[in-house]
Design an enzyme around this catalytic site. Structure first.
Site, PDB file in Angstrom:
ATOM      1  N   ALA A  90     -84.221 -32.032 -17.431  1.00  0.00           N
ATOM      2  CA  ALA A  90     -83.939 -33.431 -17.095  1.00  0.00           C
ATOM      3  C   ALA A  90     -85.100 -34.251 -17.641  1.00  0.00           C
ATOM      4  O   ALA A  90     -86.205 -33.723 -17.837  1.00  0.00           O
ATOM      5  CB  ALA A  90     -83.818 -33.577 -15.587  1.00  0.00           C
ATOM      6  N   GLY A 133     -83.001 -28.655 -16.185  1.00  0.00           N
ATOM      7  CA  GLY A 133     -81.636 -29.147 -16.374  1.00  0.00           C
ATOM      8  C   GLY A 133     -80.992 -28.585 -17.639  1.00  0.00           C
ATOM      9  O   GLY A 133     -79.767 -28.463 -17.717  1.00  0.00           O
ATOM     10  N   GLU A 136     -79.636 -25.388 -16.676  1.00  0.00           N
ATOM     11  CA  GLU A 136     -78.498 -25.649 -15.782  1.00  0.00           C
ATOM     12  C   GLU A 136     -77.275 -26.124 -16.563  1.00  0.00           C
ATOM     13  O   GLU A 136     -76.149 -25.721 -16.269  1.00  0.00           O
ATOM     14  CB  GLU A 136     -78.929 -26.681 -14.728  1.00  0.00           C
ATOM     15  CG  GLU A 136     -79.983 -26.086 -13.797  1.00  0.00           C
ATOM     16  CD  GLU A 136     -80.645 -27.117 -12.896  1.00  0.00           C
ATOM     17  OE1 GLU A 136     -81.222 -28.089 -13.435  1.00  0.00           O
ATOM     18  OE2 GLU A 136     -80.588 -26.962 -11.673  1.00  0.00           O
ATOM     19  N   GLU A 156     -89.067 -26.254 -12.548  1.00  0.00           N
ATOM     20  CA  GLU A 156     -89.221 -27.433 -11.691  1.00  0.00           C
ATOM     21  C   GLU A 156     -90.365 -27.277 -10.704  1.00  0.00           C
ATOM     22  O   GLU A 156     -91.001 -28.251 -10.306  1.00  0.00           O
ATOM     23  CB  GLU A 156     -87.919 -27.710 -10.923  1.00  0.00           C
ATOM     24  CG  GLU A 156     -86.768 -28.211 -11.782  1.00  0.00           C
ATOM     25  CD  GLU A 156     -85.898 -27.104 -12.358  1.00  0.00           C
ATOM     26  OE1 GLU A 156     -86.345 -25.929 -12.369  1.00  0.00           O
ATOM     27  OE2 GLU A 156     -84.788 -27.405 -12.821  1.00  0.00           O
TER      28      GLU A 156
END
Ligand SMILES: CCC/C=C/C(=O)SCCNC(=O)CCNC(=O)[C@H](O)C(C)(C)COP(=O)([O-])OP(=O)([O-])OC[C@H]1O[C@@H](n2cnc3c(N)ncnc32)[C@H](O)[C@@H]1OP(=O)([O-])[O-]
Length: 282
Positions: A90, A133, A136, A156
């Site tokens: 992200a 992300g 993911e 993270e």
């Protein structure tokens, strides 16, 4: 917003009736193309940020997936990044100043689940970093293949946060609790060979030929009956998302429903008559 992009958002299939439009791609953060053999191609394209998943990239990706899903010429979709990075996570710079009430109020990142609602099969082709992300997003794909240089990770924890786009759930289901826990608690990466040995990816290819291999697989899938392909995808996903008894029941019901299609009739007739099936997509 330019006029082509407005058109694409309003009428998703308008631009995708062209045979190929690599150079005519109307997105800021991705490149799209209709490849031969019915394969929709999406390349994440924010090279300066290693394809970090900003909100704009999500909007582009969602719009492209919807367009390919609605396009009768497309039977499978490939998502890839660059040789250096599928996606490095992200966008940290975009989210660093957010506060809790805001994240909760807008249910931040929940919209990424729309990727998993795409009905046509998605092949994720991962070269380089697939972190946070990015890992993911890769795991939202239906089939995942990797280049030799791929590195998967959920780092993270190093940022004082945890996975927020499904990583704790999908990684644990894919590789088991102990290894998923290790990756999520240490933030360390997993290489392509290990990802294959643990079933996170189905194949590893040389970095340079990964995209061609993904397209080849896409063409094979796109040559099948579209409705039956979507049914097959749905039943496999049930195995991932429900308990065994519910999954078995769902599979049986969908299996029965293939007998309501002409393509099932044609497929079995073609076998018996020793010829190639002629799919009519109904
Ligand atoms: C909310 C809960 C869910 C959270 C999910 C997450 O994914 S959290 C995230 C989980 N992911 C991570 O924690 C991984 C974070 N990234 C890294 O650790 C390293 O970039 C690397 C090891 C992937 C590559 O190292 P390398 O030395 O080869 O390359 P480099 O480092 O020089 O990067 C080049 C440029 O890309 C930029 N950029 C990169 N990633 C991001 C990003 N996510 N965002 C924004 N920007 C990013 C980087 O700043 C730099 O820009 P600059 O300064 O030129 O303007």
């Amino acid at each position: 917003m330019n006029i082509l992009k407005q058109l694409a958002l309003k009428r998703p299939s308008t631009l995708f009736t062209l045979r190929s439009f690599t150079s005519a791609s109307t997105y800021e953060n991705i490149l799209t193309d209709k490849k031969e053999g019915g394969v929709g191609f999406i390349q994440l394209n924010r090279p300066k940020a290693l394809n970090a998943l900003c909100d704009g990239l999500y909007k582009d990706l969602h719009s492209a997936l919807q367009s390919f899903d609605a396009d009768p010429e497309i039977g499978a979709i490939v998502i890839t990044g660059s040789e250096k990075a599928f996606a490095a996570g992200a966008d940290i710079k975009e989210m660093k100043d957010k506060e809790y009430p805001q994240t909760y109020l807008i249910d931040m990142l929940s919209w990424w689940e729309n990727v998993g609602k795409t009905r046509k099969p998605i092949i994720g082709a991962v070269n380089g970093y697939a972190l946070g992300g990015g890992c993911e997003l890769a795991m939202m794909c239906d089939i995942l293949i990797a280049g030799k240089n791929a590195k998967f990770g959920q780092p993270e924890i190093n940022l004082g946060t945890i996975p927020g786009m499904g990583g704790s759930q999908r990684l644990t289901r894919a590789i088991g609790k102990s290894r998923a826990m290790e990756m999520i608690l240490t933030g360390e990466m997993m290489d392509a060979e290990e990802a294959a040995s643990r079933g996170l990816v189905s194949r590893v290819h040389p970095t340079e030929s990964l995209v061609e291999e993904a397209l080849k697989m896409g063409r094979k899938i796109a040559a099948q009956s579209r409705p039956i392909t979507i049914m097959a995808k749905d039943v496999v996903n049930q195995a991932f998302e429900t308990g065994l008894q519910d999954g078995l029941k769902f599979e049986r019901r969908v299996f029965h429903s293939t007998f309501a299609t002409n393509d099932r009739r044609e497929g079995m007739a073609a076998f018996a008559e020793k010829r190639k099936a002629n799919w009519t997509q109904n």
